[in-house]
Write a protein that holds these residues in place. Sequence first.
Motif, PDB file in Angstrom:
ATOM      1  N   SER A  17      -4.452  10.353   6.182  1.00  0.00           N
ATOM      2  CA  SER A  17      -2.638  10.150   5.813  1.00  0.00           C
ATOM      3  C   SER A  17      -2.954   9.706   4.496  1.00  0.00           C
ATOM      4  CB  SER A  17      -2.768   8.925   7.043  1.00  0.00           C
ATOM      5  OG  SER A  17      -3.604   7.300   6.307  1.00  0.00           O
ATOM      6  N   LYS A  67      -0.809  12.417   3.444  1.00  0.00           N
ATOM      7  CA  LYS A  67       0.342  12.877   4.029  1.00  0.00           C
ATOM      8  C   LYS A  67       1.760  11.709   3.285  1.00  0.00           C
ATOM      9  CE  LYS A  67      -0.975  14.750   8.104  1.00  0.00           C
ATOM     10  NZ  LYS A  67      -2.156  13.962   8.781  1.00  0.00           N
ATOM     11  N   ARG A  68       1.191  10.139   2.886  1.00  0.00           N
ATOM     12  CA  ARG A  68       2.153   9.006   2.773  1.00  0.00           C
ATOM     13  C   ARG A  68       2.533   9.373   1.633  1.00  0.00           C
ATOM     14  NH1 ARG A  68       0.309   3.722   2.524  1.00  0.00           N
ATOM     15  NH2 ARG A  68      -1.622   4.608   1.839  1.00  0.00           N
ATOM     16  N   LEU A  69       1.741   9.808   0.025  1.00  0.00           N
ATOM     17  CA  LEU A  69       1.587   9.553  -0.705  1.00  0.00           C
ATOM     18  C   LEU A  69       1.670  10.867  -1.948  1.00  0.00           C
ATOM     19  CD1 LEU A  69      -0.190   6.224  -1.942  1.00  0.00           C
ATOM     20  CD2 LEU A  69       2.453   6.736  -1.398  1.00  0.00           C
ATOM     21  N   CYS A 120      -5.147  -1.845   8.216  1.00  0.00           N
ATOM     22  CA  CYS A 120      -4.261  -1.178   9.110  1.00  0.00           C
ATOM     23  C   CYS A 120      -4.550  -2.690  10.150  1.00  0.00           C
ATOM     24  CB  CYS A 120      -4.563   0.186  10.379  1.00  0.00           C
ATOM     25  SG  CYS A 120      -4.707   1.338   8.977  1.00  0.00           S
TER      26      CYS A 120
END
Length: 267
Positions: free
Chosen positions: A100, A103-105, A121
Amino acid sequence: MSRRRQVYEGKAKILYEGPEPGTLIQYFKDDATAFNAQKKGTINGKGVINNRISEYVFTRLAHIGIPTHFIRRLNMREQLVRQVEIIPIEVIVRNVAAGSLTKRLGIEEGEPLPHTLIEYCYKDDALGDPFVSEEEIACFNWASHEEMQDISSMAIRINDFLCGMFAAIGIRLIDFKLEFGRIWDNDFSRTILADEISPDGCRLWDIATGEKLDKDRFRRDLGGEEQAYQEVARRLGLLQDDGQSPGEVLDMSAHRGRLRSSPKPKK
Ligand code: TMP
Ligand code: ASP
């Protein structure tokens, strides 16, 4: 014989009431899920391997002074653990960009991080376990400031130890997830490591080939997940080369494949 009482069923484990107050039996299933259970399947023999790997890792961590819920392994799929009040935070530790984070950054997978990252989280399936800041954790009282200090310092020590432990068997620890719980002694609580540490919640890459030896094989439909989990157990010395756990017969027939050719660890 009376049936024991089920306390909780999660995606990969079931918790039953333990034999004494303050204990639980943690049963490891073969069920595998990904993307907040949108993808479901089974990895044959996973529960047996994860039970064994988690026992090994938690025992090694206890030796370096990390308090854990693990008491002892009971059989192939079950272990006796201390009952804790789970802190509703998933602690993610990252050494190399993957999953993730990429994907996020927009960072390329495999990029080593300049320093270890810890992310949190909020454990809530309905919300899809969203990222939360330490400020939000404090604001909503999910964990106290003192608990977060204990958690972050234990996470760093666990990461240092596990990086070395896996490197010694030719595996790069990319990232992993931890969960912690509280145990109460009158009005005082102590934070201890709970849940499991296994290829379900870690990214483990072969140092020489980069081959993935973890649940990403299932998440990304790469195949060979059974062999990958078995390979990690074998390198940790928990399986004999014929695929059997010392002293136990594992129900894993067709586990010979590509991953078996990975280089042997340097002892
Ligand atoms: P992520 O890159 O998908 O955020 O995952 C980071 C690490 O945490 C990875 O090793 C897998 C693990 N993980 C879990 O164990 N459970 C989860 O629900 C998620 C999202 C990740
Ligand atoms: N175990 C999580 C789920 O099923 C996510 C994952 O491990 O990728 O939702």
